[in-house]
Design a protein around this motif. Sequence first.
Motif, PDB file in Angstrom:
ATOM      1  N   ASN A 399       0.810  -1.229   0.000  1.00 16.71           N
ATOM      2  CA  ASN A 399       0.000   0.000   0.000  1.00 16.71           C
ATOM      3  C   ASN A 399       0.842   1.277   0.000  1.00 16.71           C
ATOM      4  N   SER A 428      -1.210   2.508  -2.662  1.00 12.64           N
ATOM      5  CA  SER A 428      -2.025   3.322  -1.757  1.00 12.64           C
ATOM      6  C   SER A 428      -2.996   2.406  -1.023  1.00 12.64           C
ATOM      7  N   VAL A 430      -6.064   2.844  -0.647  1.00 14.11           N
ATOM      8  CA  VAL A 430      -7.332   2.704  -1.362  1.00 14.11           C
ATOM      9  C   VAL A 430      -7.234   1.608  -2.422  1.00 14.11           C
ATOM     10  N   GLN A 431      -6.052   1.412  -2.997  1.00 15.80           N
ATOM     11  CA  GLN A 431      -5.874   0.265  -3.898  1.00 15.80           C
ATOM     12  C   GLN A 431      -5.965  -1.039  -3.111  1.00 15.80           C
ATOM     13  N   THR A 459      -7.738   0.865  -9.937  1.00 16.37           N
ATOM     14  CA  THR A 459      -8.089   1.934  -8.994  1.00 16.37           C
ATOM     15  C   THR A 459      -7.046   3.046  -9.053  1.00 16.37           C
ATOM     16  N   TYR A 461      -5.496   6.485  -7.625  1.00 16.00           N
ATOM     17  CA  TYR A 461      -5.429   6.943  -6.234  1.00 16.00           C
ATOM     18  C   TYR A 461      -4.889   8.365  -6.176  1.00 16.00           C
ATOM     19  N   GLU A 463      -4.056  11.728  -3.075  1.00 16.05           N
ATOM     20  CA  GLU A 463      -4.001  12.138  -1.674  1.00 16.05           C
ATOM     21  C   GLU A 463      -3.918  13.649  -1.605  1.00 16.05           C
ATOM     22  N   ASP A 488      -1.936   9.764  -8.427  1.00 14.15           N
ATOM     23  CA  ASP A 488      -1.031   8.661  -8.789  1.00 14.15           C
ATOM     24  C   ASP A 488       0.424   8.983  -8.443  1.00 14.15           C
ATOM     25  N   LEU A 559      -7.332  10.623   1.529  1.00 11.12           N
ATOM     26  CA  LEU A 559      -7.011   9.690   0.457  1.00 11.12           C
ATOM     27  C   LEU A 559      -8.252   9.525  -0.410  1.00 11.12           C
ATOM     28  N   GLY A 561      -9.774   7.258  -3.790  1.00 12.96           N
ATOM     29  CA  GLY A 561      -9.635   6.185  -4.764  1.00 12.96           C
ATOM     30  C   GLY A 561     -10.796   6.209  -5.731  1.00 12.96           C
TER      31      GLY A 561
END
Length: 563
Positions: A399, A428, A430-431, A459, A461, A463, A488, A559, A561
Amino acid sequence: MPQVPQTFDALAVRAWCGLALDALGRAREEIDAINVYPVADGDTGTNLYLTLESAATAVEAVFAGHEAGGGGDPGRPTLADAVRAMAHGALIGARGNSGTILAQLLRGMAQVLAGDDAPAHADGTGLGLALRHAADSAWQAVAHPVEGTVLTVASAAADAAGAADGDCGSVARAAYEGACTALAETPDRLDVLRQAGVVDAGGRGLVTVLAALVESLTGETPRGPAARGPGPHPRAEAAHTVAAPCADDDAPSRPGGPAFEVIYLLEAEDAAVARLRERLDALGDSLVVVGGDGLWNVHVHVDDAGAAVEAGVEAGRPYRIRITHFGAGDAHAPGAERLPAERVQRAVVAVVPGEGLAGLYTEAGATAVLARPGEPPASGELVQAVRRAHAREVVLLPNDAELRHTAAAAAEQVRAEGVRVALIPTRSAVQGIAALAVHEPERRFDEDVVAMTSAAGATRYAEVTVAERQSWTMAGICQAGDVLGLVDGDVAVIGQDLTETALAVLDRMLAAGGELVTLVVGDGAPESVAERLQARVREAYLAVDTVVHHGGRQGSVLLIGVE
């Protein structure tokens, strides 16, 4: 023979850390097997390895910073820089009783070698003084020091180093030989060691570290000490069934011992820590408090783990709290057998950036490894998490793009132990959530890994965070305090308002389409940011769903996603 330094400088510190880490990796299982004091929980070697891995990582980070031009002499930090990093890394990564003491030993050395009048490199006399101060400070850090432990070995090493003449190599060799002699005598000083027929595990680990010091300064590898003591030679497995006494020999004995090991980092003033020592000493045993300058590592064995943490809260700000339950039929129970439970077929191990996500991942059946801001887990910590999962097959989710190599090293180590591991390069959390959502343990392992990898790869991502300093980015120059929106991994938006920046990032991501938006809100985010983002999705992007999670204290404020 390869060229070795004649004095103790930053390069010698770097070499020492690397060699010691390798040596502890080779000796870890042997040291674990002879661990009977203060608790026969079979993890001294592992704890020493994890502690030193954190120290070595910190030293490498200092060298990397100088090589990138962050220091006055590119590629060459000073001795003070290196030993401070080594001591700080060990402090924040210290594990268990032995690891905490090792952290204090390294800190004691740093106090001598990184003082205001410290030279650019240390000669034999300076190294001897550093080893002396290290041993003395470690004795002071333990609430009730006991002879026949790593403390005895450290003192013997310092005594021998102080009596030696010559360069750093000669002093290091004398320290090593003095430590070996003291280690062999530990069973004569501590009955529990004599009964088990082993030497002190922490002392054995320190001898390994000192052997690496000799090698870093001379190029020669000293012969390793024996793990067993004199007298009867019971099987090494007996180390796991011997009841260890209290750390305080004068304390009244009682069956077994405290049920919990509590470890945490603590930000507090010296006066508050002095009061904390008194309170924790009354709560349990094996109390070791190391550190200084406002940051401390606290280790204690207690029956009331909550009270130990509450004492830390009263003293300052405790964090990175680890509570281990020794459990029924554990090392505290005389004659208990540690029968391994049946392995499960498959497990997921994931690194997560905040307490809230750790809970989410755990509820979904994963083993979560918490990575707090500025404290990425080391490979040894990931190895321990995989072992805790106790599965034949493991899916590993780092992650974080910067953790990929760390996770790969951990995967290789556990593969050598017979565990089938698949590393999915999630960048990440979220992935990782997307991968976990399609995880099906009943599927064939390869099919499950392919499905999880596909979900993570589909996915995007982002932030939202706050810049700590001025720097160049792909979106222009940012100033400290600016709000950054990264998509990304690259800065795409620079703004002043967190919510407006988050909306701009969301629009940029959804411009390419999407079906599901995942929001992970950190503690530093405004209360209204999730509502504003959800409203934007409802109003501007039909047929797109939104899910909100609370991440707690995490590195990024938000975060995002998009699947």
